[in-house]
Enzyme design. Sequence first.
Site, PDB file in Angstrom:
ATOM      1  N   ASP A   8       0.878  -1.159   0.000  1.00  0.00           N
ATOM      2  CA  ASP A   8       0.000   0.000   0.000  1.00  0.00           C
ATOM      3  C   ASP A   8       0.927   1.224   0.000  1.00  0.00           C
ATOM      4  OD1 ASP A   8      -2.348   1.611   0.437  1.00  0.00           O
ATOM      5  OD2 ASP A   8      -1.666   1.825   2.513  1.00  0.00           O
ATOM      6  N   ASP A  10      -0.103   5.069   0.836  1.00  0.00           N
ATOM      7  CA  ASP A  10      -0.356   6.056   1.886  1.00  0.00           C
ATOM      8  C   ASP A  10      -0.342   5.375   3.260  1.00  0.00           C
ATOM      9  OD1 ASP A  10      -0.799   8.116  -0.044  1.00  0.00           O
ATOM     10  OD2 ASP A  10      -2.827   7.375  -0.369  1.00  0.00           O
ATOM     11  N   GLY A  45      -7.265   4.311   3.719  1.00  0.00           N
ATOM     12  CA  GLY A  45      -7.319   3.165   2.805  1.00  0.00           C
ATOM     13  C   GLY A  45      -8.517   3.134   1.866  1.00  0.00           C
ATOM     14  N   ARG A  48     -11.554   7.831  -2.792  1.00  0.00           N
ATOM     15  CA  ARG A  48     -11.988   9.231  -2.674  1.00  0.00           C
ATOM     16  C   ARG A  48     -13.510   9.330  -2.575  1.00  0.00           C
ATOM     17  NH1 ARG A  48     -10.142  12.295  -7.653  1.00  0.00           N
ATOM     18  NH2 ARG A  48      -8.285  11.136  -7.078  1.00  0.00           N
ATOM     19  N   SER A 115      -5.240   4.946  -4.263  1.00  0.00           N
ATOM     20  CA  SER A 115      -5.143   6.334  -4.721  1.00  0.00           C
ATOM     21  C   SER A 115      -5.011   6.456  -6.231  1.00  0.00           C
ATOM     22  CB  SER A 115      -3.933   7.004  -4.067  1.00  0.00           C
ATOM     23  OG  SER A 115      -3.765   8.289  -4.611  1.00  0.00           O
ATOM     24  N   LYS A 116      -5.756   7.404  -6.774  1.00  0.00           N
ATOM     25  CA  LYS A 116      -5.631   7.725  -8.201  1.00  0.00           C
ATOM     26  C   LYS A 116      -4.445   8.652  -8.432  1.00  0.00           C
ATOM     27  CE  LYS A 116     -10.333   6.723  -9.459  1.00  0.00           C
ATOM     28  NZ  LYS A 116     -11.615   7.096 -10.002  1.00  0.00           N
ATOM     29  N   ASN A 117      -3.822   9.096  -7.353  1.00  0.00           N
ATOM     30  CA  ASN A 117      -2.653   9.980  -7.446  1.00  0.00           C
ATOM     31  C   ASN A 117      -1.357   9.244  -7.133  1.00  0.00           C
ATOM     32  OD1 ASN A 117      -4.123  12.544  -7.874  1.00  0.00           O
ATOM     33  ND2 ASN A 117      -4.955  12.078  -5.850  1.00  0.00           N
ATOM     34  N   ASP A 169      -1.502  -0.369   6.106  1.00  0.00           N
ATOM     35  CA  ASP A 169      -1.692   0.347   7.372  1.00  0.00           C
ATOM     36  C   ASP A 169      -3.177   0.493   7.726  1.00  0.00           C
ATOM     37  OD1 ASP A 169      -2.048   2.247   5.200  1.00  0.00           O
ATOM     38  OD2 ASP A 169      -2.296   3.741   6.786  1.00  0.00           O
TER      39      ASP A 169
HETATM   40  C1  BG6 Z   1      -5.672   5.864  -0.019  1.00  0.00           C
HETATM   41  C2  BG6 Z   1      -5.738   6.729   1.214  1.00  0.00           C
HETATM   42  O1  BG6 Z   1      -4.366   5.422  -0.210  1.00  0.00           O
HETATM   43  O2  BG6 Z   1      -6.077   6.587  -1.164  1.00  0.00           O
HETATM   44  C3  BG6 Z   1      -7.141   7.280   1.354  1.00  0.00           C
HETATM   45  O3  BG6 Z   1      -5.398   5.968   2.355  1.00  0.00           O
HETATM   46  C4  BG6 Z   1      -7.555   7.997   0.089  1.00  0.00           C
HETATM   47  O4  BG6 Z   1      -7.206   8.135   2.471  1.00  0.00           O
HETATM   48  C5  BG6 Z   1      -7.415   7.062  -1.099  1.00  0.00           C
HETATM   49  O5  BG6 Z   1      -8.899   8.427   0.186  1.00  0.00           O
HETATM   50  C6  BG6 Z   1      -7.798   7.699  -2.424  1.00  0.00           C
HETATM   51  O6  BG6 Z   1      -6.852   8.675  -2.768  1.00  0.00           O
HETATM   52  P1  BG6 Z   1      -6.959   9.660  -4.001  1.00  0.00           P
HETATM   53  O7  BG6 Z   1      -5.545  10.181  -4.117  1.00  0.00           O
HETATM   54  O8  BG6 Z   1      -7.360   8.864  -5.204  1.00  0.00           O
HETATM   55  O9  BG6 Z   1      -7.945  10.696  -3.648  1.00  0.00           O
HETATM   56 MG    MG Z   2      -2.752   3.147   3.478  1.00  0.00          MG
END
Ligand code: BG6
Ligand code: MG
Length: 219
Positions: A8, A10, A45, A48, A115-117, A169
Amino acid sequence: MIKGFIFDLDGVITDTAELHYEAWKKLSDEMGWHFDRELNEQLRGISRMDSIKVIMDHNKVSLTDDAVVSLATKKNDIYVASLDTMTPDDYLPGARELLTHLRTEGFSVALGSASKNAIKVLEQLNATHYFDVIGDGNSVTQSKPAPDIFLFAAEKMKLPANNCIVFEDAEKGIDAAKAGGFYSVGIGPEERVGHANLRFDTMKQATLFEIKSFFGDLF
Ligand code: BG6
Ligand code: MG
């Protein structure tokens, strides 16, 4: 036998929870919604769109789908701008050392993030080269606690789930790993990730030596 690791992002490789918190807080303040660190913990985890639903449910707010998407986009713009401050100094202590060690020993390594980022975060950290496979919020439709992102990563590594260890986590991340038939290592407190096969308080303690000692015959 363990041949691959899925991480993972974040909360395992780097700590973006504070940046997510600040972005959700800014949006919530603008909307007149209550949002605090305790509520932010529940977003660990999850995707969004699932996150904004948790915040809206908490505030007993209901909006059209289009309005929800546009608010989630607004939060994301704030979050993405804040990522520009992230540098290769922002690995969680121990994370870079473990990734380096796994590469040296020839294990397959994948990212399995909601995450998309994720790619932007990896680029800011200069971490992209540690990963054979990148699974992120764009790779699958069902997010954690569904096992899909980890199954995607394992399939791309050409490994069955029981040849891989997932690092997570989030409570729902460990749920996802277990649902997919993966071994799991939880990073964080017992009440959050105590259901993992092995748990460490921080990544600093998660050395390959400790992991091999625990999983023993699987190596
Ligand atoms: C996860 C985070 O890795 O990514 C979450 O733990 C978050 O808190 C999720 O909401 C989505 O992230 P993003 O960057 O696509 O908004
Ligand atoms: Mg995480």
